[in-house]
Design a protein around this motif. Sequence first.
Motif, mmCIF file in Angstrom:
data_model
loop_
_atom_site.group_PDB
_atom_site.id
_atom_site.type_symbol
_atom_site.label_atom_id
_atom_site.label_comp_id
_atom_site.label_asym_id
_atom_site.label_seq_id
_atom_site.Cartn_x
_atom_site.Cartn_y
_atom_site.Cartn_z
ATOM 1 N N GLU A 204 0.796 -1.224 0.000
ATOM 2 C CA GLU A 204 0.000 0.000 0.000
ATOM 3 C C GLU A 204 0.829 1.275 0.000
ATOM 4 O OE1 GLU A 204 -3.203 -0.003 -0.490
ATOM 5 O OE2 GLU A 204 -3.123 -2.195 -0.538
ATOM 6 N N LYS A 205 2.034 1.218 0.535
ATOM 7 C CA LYS A 205 2.733 2.473 0.788
ATOM 8 C C LYS A 205 3.993 2.671 -0.052
ATOM 9 C CE LYS A 205 -0.046 3.670 4.082
ATOM 10 N NZ LYS A 205 -1.001 4.738 3.786
ATOM 11 N N THR A 206 4.420 1.670 -0.745
ATOM 12 C CA THR A 206 5.729 1.822 -1.393
ATOM 13 C C THR A 206 5.630 1.833 -2.914
ATOM 14 O OG1 THR A 206 6.213 -0.519 -1.601
ATOM 15 C CG2 THR A 206 6.790 0.527 0.497
ATOM 16 N N LYS A 207 6.706 2.305 -3.501
ATOM 17 C CA LYS A 207 6.849 2.318 -4.945
ATOM 18 C C LYS A 207 6.784 0.898 -5.484
ATOM 19 C CE LYS A 207 10.753 2.756 -7.326
ATOM 20 N NZ LYS A 207 12.078 3.217 -7.713
ATOM 21 N N LEU A 208 7.429 -0.018 -4.752
ATOM 22 C CA LEU A 208 7.423 -1.418 -5.189
ATOM 23 C C LEU A 208 5.997 -1.949 -5.295
ATOM 24 C CD1 LEU A 208 9.133 -3.961 -5.802
ATOM 25 C CD2 LEU A 208 8.942 -4.526 -3.386
ATOM 26 N N GLY A 209 5.195 -1.676 -4.259
ATOM 27 C CA GLY A 209 3.812 -2.126 -4.262
ATOM 28 C C GLY A 209 3.038 -1.515 -5.421
ATOM 29 N N TYR A 210 3.265 -0.222 -5.650
ATOM 30 C CA TYR A 210 2.615 0.475 -6.762
ATOM 31 C C TYR A 210 2.942 -0.216 -8.077
ATOM 32 C CZ TYR A 210 1.588 4.423 -9.919
ATOM 33 O OH TYR A 210 1.101 5.210 -10.927
ATOM 34 N N GLU A 211 4.208 -0.560 -8.254
ATOM 35 C CA GLU A 211 4.628 -1.194 -9.504
ATOM 36 C C GLU A 211 4.052 -2.600 -9.639
ATOM 37 O OE1 GLU A 211 8.752 -1.195 -10.379
ATOM 38 O OE2 GLU A 211 8.797 0.951 -10.758
ATOM 39 N N LYS B 138 1.405 -3.937 -8.252
ATOM 40 C CA LYS B 138 -0.040 -3.958 -8.470
ATOM 41 C C LYS B 138 -0.384 -3.479 -9.883
ATOM 42 C CE LYS B 138 -1.182 -1.760 -4.718
ATOM 43 N NZ LYS B 138 -2.069 -0.970 -3.858
ATOM 44 N N ALA B 139 0.382 -2.495 -10.370
ATOM 45 C CA ALA B 139 0.152 -2.036 -11.739
ATOM 46 C C ALA B 139 0.434 -3.177 -12.709
ATOM 47 C CB ALA B 139 1.026 -0.833 -12.055
ATOM 48 N N VAL C 280 -4.139 2.044 -16.057
ATOM 49 C CA VAL C 280 -4.397 0.880 -15.218
ATOM 50 C C VAL C 280 -5.823 1.089 -14.720
ATOM 51 C CG1 VAL C 280 -3.684 -0.418 -13.188
ATOM 52 C CG2 VAL C 280 -1.986 0.779 -14.562
ATOM 53 N N TYR D 152 -6.803 1.285 -11.116
ATOM 54 C CA TYR D 152 -6.123 2.275 -10.290
ATOM 55 C C TYR D 152 -6.953 3.553 -10.290
ATOM 56 C CZ TYR D 152 -1.510 0.378 -9.072
ATOM 57 O OH TYR D 152 -0.487 -0.321 -8.509
ATOM 58 N N LEU E 87 1.558 7.881 -13.428
ATOM 59 C CA LEU E 87 2.102 6.634 -13.974
ATOM 60 C C LEU E 87 3.481 6.805 -14.618
ATOM 61 C CD1 LEU E 87 1.115 3.698 -14.177
ATOM 62 C CD2 LEU E 87 0.206 4.219 -16.422
ATOM 63 N N TYR F 181 5.875 8.497 -11.111
ATOM 64 C CA TYR F 181 5.780 8.099 -9.694
ATOM 65 C C TYR F 181 7.145 7.876 -9.042
ATOM 66 C CZ TYR F 181 6.893 3.438 -11.339
ATOM 67 O OH TYR F 181 7.535 2.376 -11.904
ATOM 68 N N THR G 188 8.310 9.868 -4.676
ATOM 69 C CA THR G 188 8.817 8.714 -3.923
ATOM 70 C C THR G 188 10.019 9.164 -3.113
ATOM 71 O OG1 THR G 188 8.154 7.187 -5.681
ATOM 72 C CG2 THR G 188 9.766 6.394 -4.113
ATOM 73 N N MET H 13 13.583 6.079 0.560
ATOM 74 C CA MET H 13 13.346 4.757 1.150
ATOM 75 C C MET H 13 12.405 3.910 0.295
ATOM 76 S SD MET H 13 14.774 4.555 4.221
ATOM 77 C CE MET H 13 13.722 3.441 5.147
ATOM 78 N N GLY H 14 11.858 4.500 -0.741
ATOM 79 C CA GLY H 14 10.946 3.746 -1.589
ATOM 80 C C GLY H 14 9.489 3.873 -1.193
ATOM 81 N N PHE H 15 9.190 4.809 -0.285
ATOM 82 C CA PHE H 15 7.786 5.036 0.084
ATOM 83 C C PHE H 15 7.187 6.124 -0.795
ATOM 84 C CE2 PHE H 15 9.350 2.870 3.760
ATOM 85 C CZ PHE H 15 8.273 2.124 4.209
ATOM 86 N N LEU H 16 5.919 5.942 -1.171
ATOM 87 C CA LEU H 16 5.247 6.940 -2.004
ATOM 88 C C LEU H 16 4.868 8.146 -1.161
ATOM 89 C CD1 LEU H 16 2.828 4.593 -3.968
ATOM 90 C CD2 LEU H 16 4.855 5.711 -4.884
ATOM 91 N N LYS I 60 2.159 10.276 -0.779
ATOM 92 C CA LYS I 60 0.766 10.326 -1.224
ATOM 93 C C LYS I 60 0.236 11.757 -1.299
ATOM 94 C CE LYS I 60 -0.229 5.738 -0.937
ATOM 95 N NZ LYS I 60 -1.194 4.746 -1.292
#
Lengths: 383, 319, 512
Positions: free
Chosen positions: A223-230, A232-233, C351, C354, C362, C365, C371, C374-377, C379
């Motif tokens: 839910e919170k990371t770039k990895l998750g975003y990628e 899920k996309a 997507v 989404y 897209l 991001y 980002t 640390m790799g957190f978005l 928001k």
Amino acid sequence: MKQKTPLLRNSGLQTLISSLFCIILGLLIGYLALLVINAEGAWTAITNVIKNYMTYPTAPARMKYLGTTLAKTAPLLMCSLSVLFAYKAGLFNIGVAGQYTLGAAASLFCALNLGLPWYVCLLAAIVIGAISAAICGALRAFCNVNVVISGIMLNWISLYSTNVLLQTVKESTGKDTIRLVKQHADSILPTLGMDKWFSNNQYVTIGIPIAILVAVLVWVILEKTKLGYELKATGNNLNAAKYCGMKENSNIILTMIISGALAGLGAALYYLSDIEPWNVNSSSVPGMGFNGIAAAFLGGLSPIGSIFSSYFIQHITLGGGYVDLSHYCAQISDLISAMIIYLCGFVLFFKTFINGRLDKHEEKRAHKAQALEAAQNTEGGKK
Amino acid sequence: MVLLLQYTLIFASVLLLVALGGCVSEHSGVINLGLEGIMVMGALGGALVMRFVPYSSATAGFGERILMFLLVFLASVALGMLFSMLLAVASVSFKADQTIVGTAMNLLGTALATVVVKSMNTAINPNDHSSEISYIEPKKAFLSNIGKFELNWFVVVAVVMLVICFIMLYKTRFGLRLRACGEHPQAADSVGINVYKMRYLGVLISGFLGGLGGITYITAGVSVWKFENGVAGFGFLALAVMIFGAWHPFKIAGAAVLFGMFRALGNVYNGIGFLKDLKIPSAVYLMLPYIVSLIVLAFTSKNSKAPKAEGIPYDKGQR
Amino acid sequence: MENQYAIEMLNITKRFPGIIANDNITLQLRKGEIHALLGENGAGKSTLMSVLFGLYQPEEGIIKKDGEVVKINDPNDANRLGIGMVHQHFKLVECFSVLDNIILGVEPTTAGGILQKDEARKKVIELSEQYGLQVDPDAIIEDITVGMQQRTEILKMLYRDNEILIFDEPTAVLTPQEIEELMQIMKNLAAEGKSILFISHKLNEIMEVADRCSVLRKGKYIGTVDICNTTKEELSRMMVGRDVEFVVHKEPAKPGDVVLDVQGLTVASKTHPKDAVRDVSFKVRRGEIVCIAGIDGNGQTELVYGLSGLEPAKHGTITMCDKNITKMPIRKRSVMGMSHIPEDRHKHGLVLDYSLENNIVLQRYFEPEFTNPMGFLKKGNIRKYAERLIETYDVRSGQGPITMARAMSGGNQQKAIIAREIDKDPELLIAVQPTRGLDVGAIEFIHKQIVAQRDAGKAVLLVSLELDEVMSLSDRILVMYEGEIVGELDPKKTTVEELGLYMAGAKRTEVQ
């Protein structure tokens, strides 16, 4: 103009309702099966399935078996996280059972044959699970092989390899591997004193808090990371992921690696608590992986939901052991779990149905409001 | 060598029957991942008939043998088709995810068969908690010995089904319509073909063939079946055979013979001199079909000839 | 008195949740006439036809055939009444033969259900000779031209002895010459007594072939006019509800430096052994719109895949801003300044599950703005950015940034993509059929944005199948035919007819 959306629109609530629906229907069908087998004891049997450890008369006994249920929930939760993580990225990891099996092989082999401490055994299980899943992922990414079919093939390959490998650490008599406590107690997961809370149930180990922590971690990643975003996309639309420059092939493999690592860890949490040995004549992979599928879908594919659904599935699976064995068999629980997975296939339909009804309802209300407004306008005009 | 041929043929027949089932279902547009469960139910149907219909090979005449064979055939087919309805209802009428439903059916098939057999055994003898059915005698009804070679009648059934499937898919009105539903359901709908009905029929036929595959599998070489074990991934091996056979009946038959041979090696390698001398652990032979199928899939999945609309639920409203 | 109408749809009303797709619509088709049905995308034409074919049941209204009220519950009923349709997207099974497609649903068989194709083949050959519809009955659909596929569709109707023939946007996929041919076929069919309903939004074609025209707008019936008493301008006013400018206003181009330089590019085909793009060379400069014209399926899609990196180049080099990008991954090209409005917004552009805000970032991001290390978005920043773009580009949706892309209308989905790609401030904008399936308002908006990008000094590569768009928007036209660029044209000096000859491969000149 902002309208208040009806509570039922909330997709979390819809998931909860449909899950409860699946559970009730699943239990009902289990009950019907029991009725057909033997009507007389059916009610006691189904209630025993639901009660599980609550069938014991004394509180300490109940606590003890609650501990056992929790200890067995931890690996199931890992399997269900493994399934849902892959599913979010569009991959149906049915190979979770095989990755779990290899995890068992690695952890028991490291513990019994190599005499390594528990954390190394844990790591070995994670690595082997990840490697095995990576094969699946690579076949999907580079050769377009359906992950379900390759997963099943790897399940069988894993099973037979595990049987061969664990032959080396088998009791001289019988078909089971040596208990850790006899051979190398350092490989057993520490309990950190938690066993005291559950009437000295030595199987209550750090496995349980680890599993919950991992569930939260998986939620954060998704839910919170770039990895998750990628990921899920990639799962939702592979082409769009490719179009915007995500490395879809490495994402597929990475997803499978994480998914397999979770499954391997699950096996380690189970077998390193010494709760059960491995039978080297096993003719099928442990049901834990497949129950993981049930738990993942029943939990609405949410890591937090999985904690509860895993507990529930484990609860009734163990509850199956409390039916009157002179008439029934413990597999009634497998039947209920399988039924629940089947019903989970209908969840999408169920949600569309709710939303459709809400749409109609809202439209009717809008019509009424329009008509009312029109009527008021004409009246106003008269004045 | 005769033994190798015999086992190759019987396992190839199992794979052929089930793969044809998968093939018909996919040509109608439904991916049938529940074949494994369908096989178990088919096997259960046949095994129950053999368990309860009295039969003695010493006294039975040809007519009784035919009757036994027919009863076993019908019971397997009936249970296979009945069970396949679970897939048809979920995936055609309710547009459920075919992967989830198929997986559930596999688990359900084994669980259900185990519960049925165990409670039956326990009901007959309270101390019997096994999930086994034994059918040594009745099985002889459909075995014929030609010299050293033992022919299981279901091998003949498989060959007949192969021919029927080919004609049905490519020479009849039904086949043309069925394939249209798997390739382009909107096109089929636009000329008045009922896509839902065709897909139901496609799944039912796969239940028919999967059920036959199940009974053939449990009568291949053994005379006792433990239902807890399911059918050891044969439903999925059959799907690999189907992909390797590019969704075409005759190519599937070729693939089935190849895979059947690898499976048969596990049963007979002890009788073949040079294989015995290699001293490879038996587990390797057991793994062989699965390893081979992984390799084959890796090379054949890239340019898939799969029906274009398979796996996508058809919705009349969406065009 | 004999009834003069072949089919009548009287006062049809069809509602869907949230919208009235058809609001009291009347359509009367005379025997032997060619009747045009005109309306924008979303005007309710398809819904009306679905009602006629029994796919939807109208809430109100009746259908009459030869003066008798009929009930149509499914396409079979429509078939029995002799109504047939050539759909915009052909309803042909690609791996079947022409003959199998024609007989599908009405197959001649023996008593046992075994197919008997000989007689059917004879009838098809007879029909194709009678109406001048040349086809090879045994060819496989995926191997034949679009024109022949369309003739297969027409034969499907004739084989069923249909009297009422409906053509749904039949010219979208044809060359001007093939369109000419189709118009002739339609006239022949009408002369033989067939009644034809011609659905289109192309005024020129309606003016040329139709006898009468009914117009729909936003689900409402506007009116029916005789073609001989009307003008293009009047029809367009009826269709859109206001005067429409047929030309895009733009200053002459002031081309600058070369931004994109393609040399000898070859891209393999996924479906055929022949390469989809063969040895293509061209340049695009700052401040100009270069348009790739051509009939669908002549390698435009693959050319764009090659440029954007979705498919690898087999031979040749691609240079952007003096850097060789031939082997560069997609992400790097995008970061370097390539924006790509994809051909298929559902396949590549969005997507769908989404939210709008997640779709808007897209392409960005991963930037530090969205980002953290640390790799957190981040928001909050994503929300702010999305809100700004939604505001600037007027992207409308039910719940703003958190609306699921799936729940948005096609026009607004496309606007979101365009906002995303333009706001990246690219050096090169590749726009592939950016207005496909949109209504006039959205088309005008998008055209303005593209011209604005050109005027801001960007290089624009436009791929379009719509000849009007090609002629009005581009500064230079490159025509693609069978994977090659067969001509370079100046839109101010060429005609649609000449363009058509190039598109059909009948004419070619060496480029550069």
